[in-house]
Design a protein around this motif. Sequence first.
Motif, PDB file in Angstrom:
ATOM      1  N   HIS A   1       5.275  15.754   0.085  1.00 49.16           N
ATOM      2  CA  HIS A   1       4.451  16.782  -0.523  1.00 49.16           C
ATOM      3  C   HIS A   1       4.628  18.148   0.156  1.00 49.16           C
ATOM      4  O   HIS A   1       4.698  19.174  -0.522  1.00 49.16           O
ATOM      5  CB  HIS A   1       2.981  16.377  -0.486  1.00 49.16           C
ATOM      6  N   VAL A   2       4.675  18.161   1.476  1.00 52.22           N
ATOM      7  CA  VAL A   2       4.752  19.444   2.179  1.00 52.22           C
ATOM      8  C   VAL A   2       6.139  20.082   2.090  1.00 52.22           C
ATOM      9  O   VAL A   2       6.273  21.304   2.110  1.00 52.22           O
ATOM     10  CB  VAL A   2       4.317  19.322   3.656  1.00 52.22           C
ATOM     11  N   LYS A   3       7.159  19.236   2.031  1.00 50.44           N
ATOM     12  CA  LYS A   3       8.536  19.738   1.879  1.00 50.44           C
ATOM     13  C   LYS A   3       8.877  20.825   2.902  1.00 50.44           C
ATOM     14  O   LYS A   3       9.463  21.860   2.571  1.00 50.44           O
ATOM     15  CB  LYS A   3       8.761  20.274   0.459  1.00 50.44           C
ATOM     16  N   LEU A   4       8.528  20.591   4.151  1.00 50.34           N
ATOM     17  CA  LEU A   4       8.847  21.539   5.200  1.00 50.34           C
ATOM     18  C   LEU A   4      10.095  21.080   5.954  1.00 50.34           C
ATOM     19  O   LEU A   4      10.234  19.889   6.262  1.00 50.34           O
ATOM     20  CB  LEU A   4       7.676  21.667   6.182  1.00 50.34           C
ATOM     21  N   PRO A   5      11.004  21.997   6.263  1.00 50.11           N
ATOM     22  CA  PRO A   5      12.225  21.624   6.986  1.00 50.11           C
ATOM     23  C   PRO A   5      11.905  20.956   8.318  1.00 50.11           C
ATOM     24  O   PRO A   5      11.042  21.419   9.067  1.00 50.11           O
ATOM     25  CB  PRO A   5      12.946  22.962   7.206  1.00 50.11           C
ATOM     26  N   GLY A   6      12.572  19.844   8.576  1.00 56.19           N
ATOM     27  CA  GLY A   6      12.413  19.168   9.858  1.00 56.19           C
ATOM     28  C   GLY A   6      11.191  18.293   9.972  1.00 56.19           C
ATOM     29  O   GLY A   6      10.958  17.689  11.025  1.00 56.19           O
TER      30      GLY A   6
ATOM     31  N   SER B   1       9.611  15.002   9.031  1.00 54.15           N
ATOM     32  CA  SER B   1       9.945  13.690   8.494  1.00 54.15           C
ATOM     33  C   SER B   1       8.701  12.815   8.408  1.00 54.15           C
ATOM     34  O   SER B   1       7.658  13.124   9.004  1.00 54.15           O
ATOM     35  CB  SER B   1      10.971  12.999   9.390  1.00 54.15           C
ATOM     36  N   ALA B   2       8.813  11.716   7.691  1.00 55.28           N
ATOM     37  CA  ALA B   2       7.709  10.764   7.601  1.00 55.28           C
ATOM     38  C   ALA B   2       7.357  10.217   8.978  1.00 55.28           C
ATOM     39  O   ALA B   2       6.183   9.981   9.289  1.00 55.28           O
ATOM     40  CB  ALA B   2       8.069   9.633   6.644  1.00 55.28           C
ATOM     41  N   GLU B   3       8.364  10.032   9.808  1.00 55.97           N
ATOM     42  CA  GLU B   3       8.120   9.513  11.156  1.00 55.97           C
ATOM     43  C   GLU B   3       7.310  10.506  11.986  1.00 55.97           C
ATOM     44  O   GLU B   3       6.404  10.112  12.739  1.00 55.97           O
ATOM     45  CB  GLU B   3       9.457   9.222  11.854  1.00 55.97           C
ATOM     46  N   GLN B   4       7.611  11.797  11.838  1.00 61.43           N
ATOM     47  CA  GLN B   4       6.852  12.811  12.569  1.00 61.43           C
ATOM     48  C   GLN B   4       5.408  12.888  12.071  1.00 61.43           C
ATOM     49  O   GLN B   4       4.480  13.044  12.859  1.00 61.43           O
ATOM     50  CB  GLN B   4       7.533  14.168  12.428  1.00 61.43           C
ATOM     51  N   VAL B   5       5.243  12.773  10.764  1.00 61.85           N
ATOM     52  CA  VAL B   5       3.891  12.775  10.204  1.00 61.85           C
ATOM     53  C   VAL B   5       3.116  11.569  10.714  1.00 61.85           C
ATOM     54  O   VAL B   5       1.938  11.688  11.083  1.00 61.85           O
ATOM     55  CB  VAL B   5       3.935  12.782   8.666  1.00 61.85           C
TER      56      VAL B   5
ATOM     57  N   LEU C   1       0.832  -1.204   0.000  1.00 59.37           N
ATOM     58  CA  LEU C   1       0.000   0.000   0.000  1.00 59.37           C
ATOM     59  C   LEU C   1       0.868   1.257   0.000  1.00 59.37           C
ATOM     60  O   LEU C   1       2.024   1.226   0.433  1.00 59.37           O
ATOM     61  CB  LEU C   1      -0.911   0.006   1.228  1.00 59.37           C
ATOM     62  N   PRO C   2       0.335   2.377  -0.478  1.00 58.65           N
ATOM     63  CA  PRO C   2       1.090   3.635  -0.433  1.00 58.65           C
ATOM     64  C   PRO C   2       1.497   3.988   0.997  1.00 58.65           C
ATOM     65  O   PRO C   2       0.740   3.774   1.946  1.00 58.65           O
ATOM     66  CB  PRO C   2       0.103   4.668  -0.990  1.00 58.65           C
ATOM     67  N   ASP C   3       2.691   4.522   1.139  1.00 61.17           N
ATOM     68  CA  ASP C   3       3.201   4.972   2.433  1.00 61.17           C
ATOM     69  C   ASP C   3       2.710   6.405   2.643  1.00 61.17           C
ATOM     70  O   ASP C   3       3.332   7.364   2.189  1.00 61.17           O
ATOM     71  CB  ASP C   3       4.732   4.917   2.423  1.00 61.17           C
ATOM     72  N   ILE C   4       1.585   6.548   3.336  1.00 67.83           N
ATOM     73  CA  ILE C   4       0.949   7.848   3.453  1.00 67.83           C
ATOM     74  C   ILE C   4       1.799   8.865   4.218  1.00 67.83           C
ATOM     75  O   ILE C   4       1.930  10.023   3.768  1.00 67.83           O
ATOM     76  CB  ILE C   4      -0.445   7.712   4.097  1.00 67.83           C
ATOM     77  N   PRO C   5       2.393   8.522   5.372  1.00 68.41           N
ATOM     78  CA  PRO C   5       3.250   9.510   6.041  1.00 68.41           C
ATOM     79  C   PRO C   5       4.380  10.016   5.152  1.00 68.41           C
ATOM     80  O   PRO C   5       4.673  11.217   5.129  1.00 68.41           O
ATOM     81  CB  PRO C   5       3.777   8.744   7.256  1.00 68.41           C
ATOM     82  N   LYS C   6       5.008   9.119   4.403  1.00 73.97           N
ATOM     83  CA  LYS C   6       6.078   9.554   3.500  1.00 73.97           C
ATOM     84  C   LYS C   6       5.526  10.423   2.376  1.00 73.97           C
ATOM     85  O   LYS C   6       6.144  11.426   1.974  1.00 73.97           O
ATOM     86  CB  LYS C   6       6.809   8.347   2.915  1.00 73.97           C
ATOM     87  N   MET C   7       4.368  10.063   1.870  1.00 74.93           N
ATOM     88  CA  MET C   7       3.744  10.858   0.816  1.00 74.93           C
ATOM     89  C   MET C   7       3.489  12.287   1.299  1.00 74.93           C
ATOM     90  O   MET C   7       3.805  13.263   0.603  1.00 74.93           O
ATOM     91  CB  MET C   7       2.421  10.207   0.390  1.00 74.93           C
ATOM     92  N   ILE C   8       2.923  12.410   2.509  1.00 78.40           N
ATOM     93  CA  ILE C   8       2.631  13.741   3.044  1.00 78.40           C
ATOM     94  C   ILE C   8       3.917  14.523   3.273  1.00 78.40           C
ATOM     95  O   ILE C   8       4.024  15.706   2.914  1.00 78.40           O
ATOM     96  CB  ILE C   8       1.821  13.620   4.348  1.00 78.40           C
TER      97      ILE C   8
END
Length: 208
Positions: free
Chosen positions: A184-189, A191-195, A174-181
């Motif tokens: 997409h947001v490309k905000l400094p700091g 990470s997929a883990e934080q999402v 399945l798509p890795d949604i945290p990584k996708m977000i």
Amino acid sequence: MSEYQRIETEAELRDLLGFPGKLVQHKVIGVIDEHCRRFIAQSPILMLATSDHEGHVDVSPRGDSPGFVQILDERRLVIPERPGNRRMDSLINLLSNPRAGMIFMIPGLEETLRVNGRAAIVRDEQLLQQMEAYGRTPLVGIMVEVEECYTHCAKAFKRSSLWNPESWPAKDHLPDIPKMIADHVKLPGISAEQVAASLNDSYTNRLY
């Protein structure tokens, strides 16, 4: 899209695809009858389509336990607005364009129910208290004055095998949604883990 052949008129479209049969032409009703009431009462999810005054379209899901949509009478229903991400795309659209379309679904049933009408955002306390869940009352609801109700055939669900678990992809595919977000947001700091942690907190603590 200009390099592709386009259809510009309904006449062209009808010449190519034809006209609906009598059954389809006569299945639309203008009220929530007993059949529609039963369908909505068993539906735990609907897709809500809205657009703003310029025609920019949005479709978003609304879901809860079956019966979460309140039917007031044969012309009106209310969808509770549960906590979301505060973008409020549907609600903001309705402020400038009250037209709304819904597709109600019941798991395992391949036919769906389509409902179209005029919508408004309501905050009547007595009404909203009837939609309390887990001790929390929604702050607003979406009231829809129904203009059209009709069933939609099962072809899309049969083609997609949506309700057939054997057709579902393996979870590790399945798509890795945290990584996708995060990508997409490309905000400094961020990470997929934080999402993932933020999503988990939202799903655990802020559903209602």
